[in-house]
Design an enzyme around this catalytic site. Structure first.
Site, PDB file in Angstrom:
ATOM      1  N   CYS A  38      19.540  -5.151  29.561  1.00  0.00           N
ATOM      2  CA  CYS A  38      20.596  -5.386  28.659  1.00  0.00           C
ATOM      3  C   CYS A  38      20.478  -5.320  27.687  1.00  0.00           C
ATOM      4  CB  CYS A  38      20.957  -6.447  29.182  1.00  0.00           C
ATOM      5  SG  CYS A  38      23.334  -6.083  28.935  1.00  0.00           S
TER       6      CYS A  38
ATOM      7  N   GLY B 251     -11.021  -0.867  19.401  1.00  0.00           N
ATOM      8  CA  GLY B 251     -10.032  -0.032  18.239  1.00  0.00           C
ATOM      9  C   GLY B 251     -10.706   1.658  18.473  1.00  0.00           C
TER      10      GLY B 251
ATOM     11  N   GLU C  25     -16.130  -4.799  20.938  1.00  0.00           N
ATOM     12  CA  GLU C  25     -15.376  -5.268  21.564  1.00  0.00           C
ATOM     13  C   GLU C  25     -13.354  -4.025  21.470  1.00  0.00           C
ATOM     14  OE1 GLU C  25     -14.582  -9.280  19.617  1.00  0.00           O
ATOM     15  OE2 GLU C  25     -14.177  -7.720  18.884  1.00  0.00           O
ATOM     16  N   PRO C  26     -13.924  -2.965  22.452  1.00  0.00           N
ATOM     17  CA  PRO C  26     -13.594  -2.117  23.161  1.00  0.00           C
ATOM     18  C   PRO C  26     -12.352  -3.018  24.374  1.00  0.00           C
ATOM     19  CG  PRO C  26     -15.733  -2.042  24.274  1.00  0.00           C
ATOM     20  CD  PRO C  26     -15.729  -2.891  23.155  1.00  0.00           C
TER      21      PRO C  26
HETATM   22  N1  LLP Z   1     -11.055  -7.394  18.880  1.00  0.00           N
HETATM   23  C1  LLP Z   1     -10.155  -7.929  18.091  1.00  0.00           C
HETATM   24  C2  LLP Z   1     -10.190  -9.037  17.647  1.00  0.00           C
HETATM   25  C3  LLP Z   1      -8.442  -7.024  18.252  1.00  0.00           C
HETATM   26  O1  LLP Z   1      -8.045  -8.392  17.258  1.00  0.00           O
HETATM   27  C4  LLP Z   1      -8.988  -6.097  19.259  1.00  0.00           C
HETATM   28  C5  LLP Z   1      -6.904  -5.854  19.257  1.00  0.00           C
HETATM   29  C6  LLP Z   1      -9.529  -5.955  19.935  1.00  0.00           C
HETATM   30  C7  LLP Z   1     -10.418  -6.170  19.756  1.00  0.00           C
HETATM   31  C8  LLP Z   1      -9.131  -5.016  20.967  1.00  0.00           C
HETATM   32  O2  LLP Z   1      -9.068  -3.442  20.103  1.00  0.00           O
HETATM   33  P1  LLP Z   1      -8.569  -2.199  21.223  1.00  0.00           P
HETATM   34  O3  LLP Z   1     -10.184  -1.440  21.410  1.00  0.00           O
HETATM   35  O4  LLP Z   1      -8.144  -2.104  22.609  1.00  0.00           O
HETATM   36  O5  LLP Z   1      -7.805  -1.279  20.287  1.00  0.00           O
HETATM   37  N2  LLP Z   1      -0.702  -4.574  21.282  1.00  0.00           N
HETATM   38  C9  LLP Z   1      -0.775  -3.213  20.464  1.00  0.00           C
HETATM   39  C10 LLP Z   1      -2.921  -3.611  19.799  1.00  0.00           C
HETATM   40  C11 LLP Z   1      -2.908  -4.972  19.681  1.00  0.00           C
HETATM   41  C12 LLP Z   1      -4.522  -4.932  18.839  1.00  0.00           C
HETATM   42  C13 LLP Z   1      -5.166  -6.094  18.559  1.00  0.00           C
HETATM   43  N3  LLP Z   1      -6.032  -6.508  18.473  1.00  0.00           N
HETATM   44  C14 LLP Z   1      -0.796  -2.360  21.305  1.00  0.00           C
HETATM   45  O6  LLP Z   1      -0.089  -2.033  22.132  1.00  0.00           O
HETATM   46  O7  LLP Z   1      -0.197  -0.794  20.763  1.00  0.00           O
END
Ligand code: LLP
Length: 430
Positions: A360, A247, A289-290
């Site tokens: 489109c 996140g 989990e980045p």
């Molecule tokens: N761990 C879990 C359980 C998650 O659901 C996610 C992201 C992550 C880790 C990784 O999060 P990050 O570090 O990438 O923020 N499609 C959306 C983002 C969806 C994120 C879903 N889960 C976008 O394009 O902004």
């Protein structure tokens, strides 16, 4: 635009030591370009933080939903990271390059029996259980396969990081995980610790994505540690692992103000150490989990400008040869990006334009009211910070082909995902 980028003596944008217009010429457009050094330094920074703040007692699991292809798993593997997968397909891709299964976290709020069995048979190190029904199916599958399933439970800490600052909402309305307030989280763990085919390893949370504040993370860490204390007290079970999810925010435009990743790590680790002591708990093994923050800023998408249409007193549409099929984030979330004419990178952004895709669909835009130089047909338009949730969310809408992915480093380029072809589009058609 405060973003820093390299320009060569021709006034062209440089990526990974290469002239971006040459990349566009060689590989065609649209083209996903990823600067490998940016990926490597993010991975190394996270890994070093685990050593520094947790004495190495943890594992960074790259969240591969952000960008999944064989090469990124190879790199994560080489850098000593684990990975987070959320479907049989991501798991398959990781395993296909020999990713160590014990370093894989398997997620999902609605895993199929097939996916559960696949994960178990592959020896995945952690299955993150989302709901009580899944726990039953997982236990039954483990029994069928005569193995024990290592699990974490996805917990809703009740922190909603997506509000303006952030609020504690009690039980958030989310399809993911178990709530603490209702007692369901505690009940499911109390049950799981007695199940013969389940190994209770720990708990998981993920409070959202693209977060630029510390407080939601530190509050979450407190809540999760307190919950671990409660589990110990009520059930006697040890929670040996704490997965804090991903996140961390990245920079898309000047509106984003990133906190350096070690600051998150430091602040959160202080809470975890303090709470462990206060509650008399052993320090848990920490997982993180980045996703976006490892690959997001590494990516730049290159497009060729086609039609430029000025509607007097309304706006100018600069159409490019990609769009929502390679980047659906504007149409989905109104996400903002920095744009630059890569072949005129030394010229000022004198106009405000709408960058339109070629699908489109009127909503197929990549940005509105964006500063851009004088765009003409044939120019190369670069969009920055497209490394996360672009290629991984691409589609064949309008039967457009998904562009290739090229990694660049030290003035060299290599294709890591080949371009789709028209034959690929009809491959499964009968
Ligand atoms: N761990 C879990 C359980 C998650 O659901 C996610 C992201 C992550 C880790 C990784 O999060 P990050 O570090 O990438 O923020 N499609 C959306 C983002 C969806 C994120 C879903 N889960 C976008 O394009 O902004």
């Amino acid at each position: 635009m405060n973003r820093r980028f390299d320009i060569n003596n021709k006034g062209h944008l440089m990526l990974g030591g290469m002239d971006s217009t040459e990349l566009a010429k060689e590989y065609g457009t649209p083209l996903y370009v990823m600067e490998e050094d940016t990926i490597l330094s993010a991975m190394r920074e996270y890994k070093a933080s685990v050593d520094r703040f947790y004495d190495g007692n943890g594992l960074i699991c790259y969240a591969s939903k952000a960008f999944s292809c064989k090469e990124i798993y190879r790199i994560a593997m080489r850098e000593g990271l684990g990975t987070d997968v959320v479907s049989g397909g991501e798991l398959y891709t990781a395993l296909s390059v020999g990713f160590p299964a014990e370093k894989i976290c398997f997620h999902g709020n609605n895993k199929s029996d097939k996916e559960i069995e696949y994960a178990l048979e592959s020896g995945v190190g952690r299955i993150v259980v989302d709901n009580a029904e899944e726990l039953e199916r997982l236990s039954a599958a483990a029994e069928r396969l005569k193995i024990k399933a290592p699990v974490l439970f996805r917990i809703k800490p009740g922190v909603d990081a997506h509000t303006h600052s952030f609020v504690m909402t009690g039980q958030i309305d989310s399809k993911f995980g178990f709530a603490i307030e209702t007692g369901e989280a505690e009940a499911v763990i109390a049950k799981a610790v007695k199940m013969p085919n389940i190994i209770y390893k720990g708990i998981h949370c993920h409070i959202g994505s693209q977060i630029h504040e510390l407080l939601p993370f530190t509050e979450t860490a407190k809540i999760m540690m307190d919950f671990m204390g409660r589990i110990k007290k009520e059930t006697g079970a040890d929670t040996n692992e704490l997965n804090l999810g991903g996140g961390f925010g990245i920079i898309y435009t000047d509106e984003d103000d990133r906190i350096e990743y070690p600051s998150y790590m430091k602040a959160v680790s202080e809470i975890i150490h303090e709470k462990s002591e206060e509650l008399g708990l052993k320090l848990p093994f920490i997982l993180m989990e980045p996703g976006r923050s490892i690959v997001g800023e590494a990516g730049t998408t290159l497009y060729t400008v086609g039609a430029v249409k000025t509607i007097p007193n309304i706006r100018t549409y600069v159409s490019v040869d990609g769009g929502m099929f390679d980047n659906p984030r504007y149409i989905l979330y109104g996400s903002k990006y920095d744009f630059l004419l890569a072949n005129k990178a030394d010229q000022p952004a004198v106009n405000r334009v709408t960058v339109a895709g070629k699908c489109c669909e009127s909503g197929d835009l990549l940005g509105e009211n964006v500063p851009l130089g004088n765009a003409e047909s044939g120019d190369i338009c670069a969009v920055f910070s497209t490394g996360a949730y672009n290629y991984s969310m691409s589609s064949n809408y309008n039967r457009n082909v998904i562009p290739p992915v090229v990694f660049v480093k030290d003035g060299k380029a290599r294709v890591v995902v080949k371009p789709q072809t028209y034959e690929d589009l009809v491959r499964n058609d009968i």
